[in-house]
Write a protein that holds these residues in place. Structure first.
Motif, short mmCIF file in Angstrom:
data_model
loop_
_atom_site.label_atom_id
_atom_site.label_comp_id
_atom_site.label_asym_id
_atom_site.label_seq_id
_atom_site.Cartn_x
_atom_site.Cartn_y
_atom_site.Cartn_z
N SER A 45 0.83 -1.21 0.00
CA SER A 45 0.00 0.00 0.00
C SER A 45 0.86 1.25 0.00
O SER A 45 0.52 2.24 -0.64
CB SER A 45 -0.95 0.00 1.20
OG SER A 45 -0.23 0.10 2.40
N LEU A 75 -8.25 2.33 -4.66
CA LEU A 75 -8.88 1.03 -4.40
C LEU A 75 -7.84 -0.05 -4.14
O LEU A 75 -8.02 -0.90 -3.25
CB LEU A 75 -9.78 0.64 -5.57
CG LEU A 75 -11.04 1.47 -5.74
CD1 LEU A 75 -11.78 1.06 -7.01
CD2 LEU A 75 -11.94 1.33 -4.53
N VAL A 76 -6.73 -0.03 -4.89
CA VAL A 76 -5.67 -1.02 -4.68
C VAL A 76 -5.01 -0.80 -3.32
O VAL A 76 -4.75 -1.76 -2.58
CB VAL A 76 -4.64 -0.96 -5.83
CG1 VAL A 76 -3.41 -1.78 -5.51
CG2 VAL A 76 -5.26 -1.43 -7.12
N ALA A 79 -7.30 -2.05 -0.71
CA ALA A 79 -7.31 -3.51 -0.68
C ALA A 79 -6.09 -4.04 0.08
O ALA A 79 -6.21 -4.98 0.88
CB ALA A 79 -7.33 -4.08 -2.10
N LEU A 82 -6.71 -3.48 3.72
CA LEU A 82 -7.68 -4.45 4.23
C LEU A 82 -7.02 -5.81 4.45
O LEU A 82 -7.29 -6.48 5.46
CB LEU A 82 -8.86 -4.58 3.26
CG LEU A 82 -9.97 -5.53 3.67
CD1 LEU A 82 -10.63 -5.03 4.95
CD2 LEU A 82 -10.98 -5.66 2.57
#
Length: 90
Positions: A45, A75-76, A79, A82
């Motif tokens: 990230s 969004l990446v 992800a 997350l």
């Protein structure tokens, strides 16, 4: 404000740099011993956010196409974060 305004570009870059700095502080200072399994996801990230900051810096204007790339990058990065949360909660 028009999307081509430099203030918007610098604001987005500042927000992304703040996110990158906070992840970097957590990754290199606070998480030296525990939860080393989340290192890869947090580093992923971090690299995606860094790439988006560089993209904003070198792009002369924020058009619809570049906004789509920034949305995809967010969004990446989300992800990866997350995944890091899921790995850290085990």
């Amino acid at each position: 404000m028009k999307p081509d305004n430099d203030i918007i570009r610098y604001s987005v870059a500042t927000l992304l740099a703040t996110a990158a700095a906070s992840i970097l502080v957590y990754l290199w200072i606070l998480d030296l011993v525990s939860l080393q399994r989340v290192f890869g996801a947090l580093l992923g990230s971090e690299l995606v956010i860094f790439a988006m900051v560089v993209y904003i810096y070198y792009k002369p204007s924020l058009t619809l196409e570049s906004s789509n790339w920034l949305l995809l990058g967010c969004l990446v990065a989300a992800a990866f974060l997350l995944i890091a949360v899921q790995l850290g909660s085990r």
